[in-house]
Design a protein around this motif. Sequence first.
Motif, mmCIF file in Angstrom:
data_model
loop_
_atom_site.group_PDB
_atom_site.id
_atom_site.type_symbol
_atom_site.label_atom_id
_atom_site.label_comp_id
_atom_site.label_asym_id
_atom_site.label_seq_id
_atom_site.Cartn_x
_atom_site.Cartn_y
_atom_site.Cartn_z
ATOM 1 N N LYS A 254 0.826 -1.200 0.000
ATOM 2 C CA LYS A 254 0.000 0.000 0.000
ATOM 3 C C LYS A 254 0.864 1.254 0.000
ATOM 4 O O LYS A 254 0.591 2.218 -0.719
ATOM 5 C CB LYS A 254 -0.918 -0.026 1.225
ATOM 6 N N VAL A 255 1.935 1.247 0.806
ATOM 7 C CA VAL A 255 2.840 2.398 0.867
ATOM 8 C C VAL A 255 3.526 2.607 -0.474
ATOM 9 O O VAL A 255 3.652 3.733 -0.975
ATOM 10 C CB VAL A 255 3.876 2.198 1.990
ATOM 11 N N ALA B 250 3.219 5.885 -2.901
ATOM 12 C CA ALA B 250 4.407 6.624 -3.322
ATOM 13 C C ALA B 250 4.452 6.722 -4.842
ATOM 14 O O ALA B 250 4.796 7.772 -5.403
ATOM 15 C CB ALA B 250 5.661 5.928 -2.799
ATOM 16 N N TYR B 251 4.073 5.637 -5.518
ATOM 17 C CA TYR B 251 4.067 5.638 -6.984
ATOM 18 C C TYR B 251 3.028 6.630 -7.507
ATOM 19 O O TYR B 251 3.290 7.403 -8.433
ATOM 20 C CB TYR B 251 3.776 4.233 -7.475
ATOM 21 N N GLN B 252 1.824 6.647 -6.900
ATOM 22 C CA GLN B 252 0.784 7.587 -7.327
ATOM 23 C C GLN B 252 1.197 9.030 -7.065
ATOM 24 O O GLN B 252 0.950 9.918 -7.883
ATOM 25 C CB GLN B 252 -0.519 7.269 -6.599
ATOM 26 N N THR B 253 1.834 9.284 -5.930
ATOM 27 C CA THR B 253 2.301 10.644 -5.612
ATOM 28 C C THR B 253 3.343 11.115 -6.612
ATOM 29 O O THR B 253 3.335 12.254 -7.079
ATOM 30 C CB THR B 253 2.888 10.669 -4.194
ATOM 31 N N HIS B 254 4.245 10.199 -6.970
ATOM 32 C CA HIS B 254 5.283 10.533 -7.958
ATOM 33 C C HIS B 254 4.659 10.887 -9.305
ATOM 34 O O HIS B 254 5.062 11.850 -9.969
ATOM 35 C CB HIS B 254 6.241 9.356 -8.101
ATOM 36 N N ASN B 255 3.655 10.132 -9.717
ATOM 37 C CA ASN B 255 2.985 10.403 -10.991
ATOM 38 C C ASN B 255 2.247 11.732 -10.945
ATOM 39 O O ASN B 255 2.248 12.505 -11.920
ATOM 40 C CB ASN B 255 2.010 9.284 -11.321
#
Length: 211
Positions: free
Chosen positions: A171-172, A176-181
């Motif tokens: 989940k973390v 983090a991947y969604q925030t980066h995108n």
Amino acid sequence: MTRKKIQIKKIDNIAARQVAFSKRRKGLFKKAKELAILCDAEIGLLVFSASGKLFDYASSSVQGLLEKHSSVHSENLPNLNEPSVEFQLESNIRAKLNEEVEKKRHELRQMKGEELQGLGLEELKKLEKSLLGGLSRVAEMMDGRNAELICDIGRKVDLLIEENQRLNQLKVEKMAYQTHNMQGHSSESIVNNSQDYDSSDTSLKLGLAPE
């Protein structure tokens, strides 16, 4: 070194008596089996332990041997109206077996708390001791089963914790991947807005030029 000769008398220690009974019973049955094989003999043994448990051995079957014994000796009877010694012996054995079975049934009913009226104080104490011994063995068995159950539950809890940690880590990483995108898209939007602003500014200046 010569083997110490054992005195043939009743063994007072209950545990030692049970061990001796088990070993000698197996030895007796082994010898009977060897005799049956070596000499092609039909052999049957009936053994009752001190607790009343029945152990038997037969080269074919106990019931078959009894029936054969009865048929063979009934053929040799001079007078069918007069039972032979062998027939009386067989009848005595059957009566003894029936008596032992009824005795054990009576003891079982007493252990359930029934038919206690005719027992004296010593007999009641003996019955109480037997019941306490049985309860102690049951308690030991329950403790062992409970310990196994607790260990099994502990292992399942550990597996659930590990699985929960793994899911939280996934989940973390996903967040983090969604925030980066999202940050990447925001930067592109700012650049595009800046380009649009520069284009608009140029067109306005051209529009306001003096005639």
